[in-house]
Motif scaffolding. Structure first.
Motif, PDB file in Angstrom:
ATOM      1  N   LEU A 204       0.828  -1.211   0.000  1.00 15.11           N
ATOM      2  CA  LEU A 204       0.000   0.000   0.000  1.00 15.11           C
ATOM      3  C   LEU A 204       0.866   1.267   0.000  1.00 15.11           C
ATOM      4  N   LEU A 205       1.914   1.256   0.798  1.00 14.97           N
ATOM      5  CA  LEU A 205       2.796   2.427   0.860  1.00 14.97           C
ATOM      6  C   LEU A 205       3.540   2.649  -0.453  1.00 14.97           C
ATOM      7  N   LYS A 206       3.989   1.572  -1.066  1.00 14.33           N
ATOM      8  CA  LYS A 206       4.696   1.695  -2.350  1.00 14.33           C
ATOM      9  C   LYS A 206       3.757   2.167  -3.451  1.00 14.33           C
ATOM     10  N   GLU A 207       2.528   1.685  -3.448  1.00 16.24           N
ATOM     11  CA  GLU A 207       1.548   2.139  -4.438  1.00 16.24           C
ATOM     12  C   GLU A 207       1.259   3.627  -4.261  1.00 16.24           C
ATOM     13  N   TYR A 208       1.126   4.060  -3.019  1.00 10.53           N
ATOM     14  CA  TYR A 208       0.910   5.489  -2.739  1.00 10.53           C
ATOM     15  C   TYR A 208       2.096   6.303  -3.243  1.00 10.53           C
ATOM     16  N   ALA A 209       3.288   5.830  -2.953  1.00 10.27           N
ATOM     17  CA  ALA A 209       4.495   6.531  -3.388  1.00 10.27           C
ATOM     18  C   ALA A 209       4.546   6.630  -4.907  1.00 10.27           C
ATOM     19  N   ASP A 210       4.231   5.552  -5.587  1.00  9.58           N
ATOM     20  CA  ASP A 210       4.236   5.568  -7.057  1.00  9.58           C
ATOM     21  C   ASP A 210       3.238   6.580  -7.611  1.00  9.58           C
ATOM     22  N   ARG A 211       2.038   6.603  -7.040  1.00 12.02           N
ATOM     23  CA  ARG A 211       0.995   7.532  -7.517  1.00 12.02           C
ATOM     24  C   ARG A 211       1.360   8.989  -7.286  1.00 12.02           C
ATOM     25  N   ASN A 212       2.200   9.238  -6.285  1.00 10.43           N
ATOM     26  CA  ASN A 212       2.512  10.608  -5.896  1.00 10.43           C
ATOM     27  C   ASN A 212       3.953  11.009  -6.183  1.00 10.43           C
ATOM     28  N   ASP A 213       4.626  10.271  -7.068  1.00 11.26           N
ATOM     29  CA  ASP A 213       5.991  10.583  -7.482  1.00 11.26           C
ATOM     30  C   ASP A 213       6.940  10.710  -6.284  1.00 11.26           C
ATOM     31  N   ILE A 214       6.870   9.730  -5.403  1.00 14.39           N
ATOM     32  CA  ILE A 214       7.717   9.694  -4.214  1.00 14.39           C
ATOM     33  C   ILE A 214       8.649   8.489  -4.337  1.00 14.39           C
ATOM     34  N   GLY A 215       9.921   8.731  -4.186  1.00 15.68           N
ATOM     35  CA  GLY A 215      10.900   7.647  -4.222  1.00 15.68           C
ATOM     36  C   GLY A 215      11.169   7.123  -2.823  1.00 15.68           C
ATOM     37  N   ILE A 216      11.084   5.828  -2.660  1.00 15.72           N
ATOM     38  CA  ILE A 216      11.354   5.221  -1.357  1.00 15.72           C
ATOM     39  C   ILE A 216      12.839   4.891  -1.295  1.00 15.72           C
TER      40      ILE A 216
END
Length: 70
Positions: free
Chosen positions: A28-40
């Motif tokens: 869920l966190l990775k999907e959110y990051a992908d949708r919001n252009d956030i690099g983990i």
């Protein structure tokens, strides 16, 4: 791109098996990051009860932040 650290935790093995697994949280966190252009840049996870003091990975995450202030 904004950068982030993710932290996942379950308080018991039973909770992990009931659909709140570390993998499900991370997904869920990775999907959110992908949708919001956030690099983990780093991920931490704990399987520990809040009743016990000292969550190992949480403490390591705080140390990591102190060393990587940017």
């Amino acid at each position: 791109m904004t950068q982030a650290v993710i932290y996942t935790r379950v308080s018991s093995r039973e909770q992990q098996q009931e659909g709140f697994s570390l993998g499900a949280q991370a997904k869920l966190l990775k999907e959110y990051a992908d949708r919001n252009d956030i690099g983990i840049v780093k991920a931490f996870e704990d399987v520990e009860t809040a009743k016990a003091t000292g969550r190992k990975q949480f403490s390591e995450m705080v140390t990591w932040f102190k060393r990587n202030r940017s």
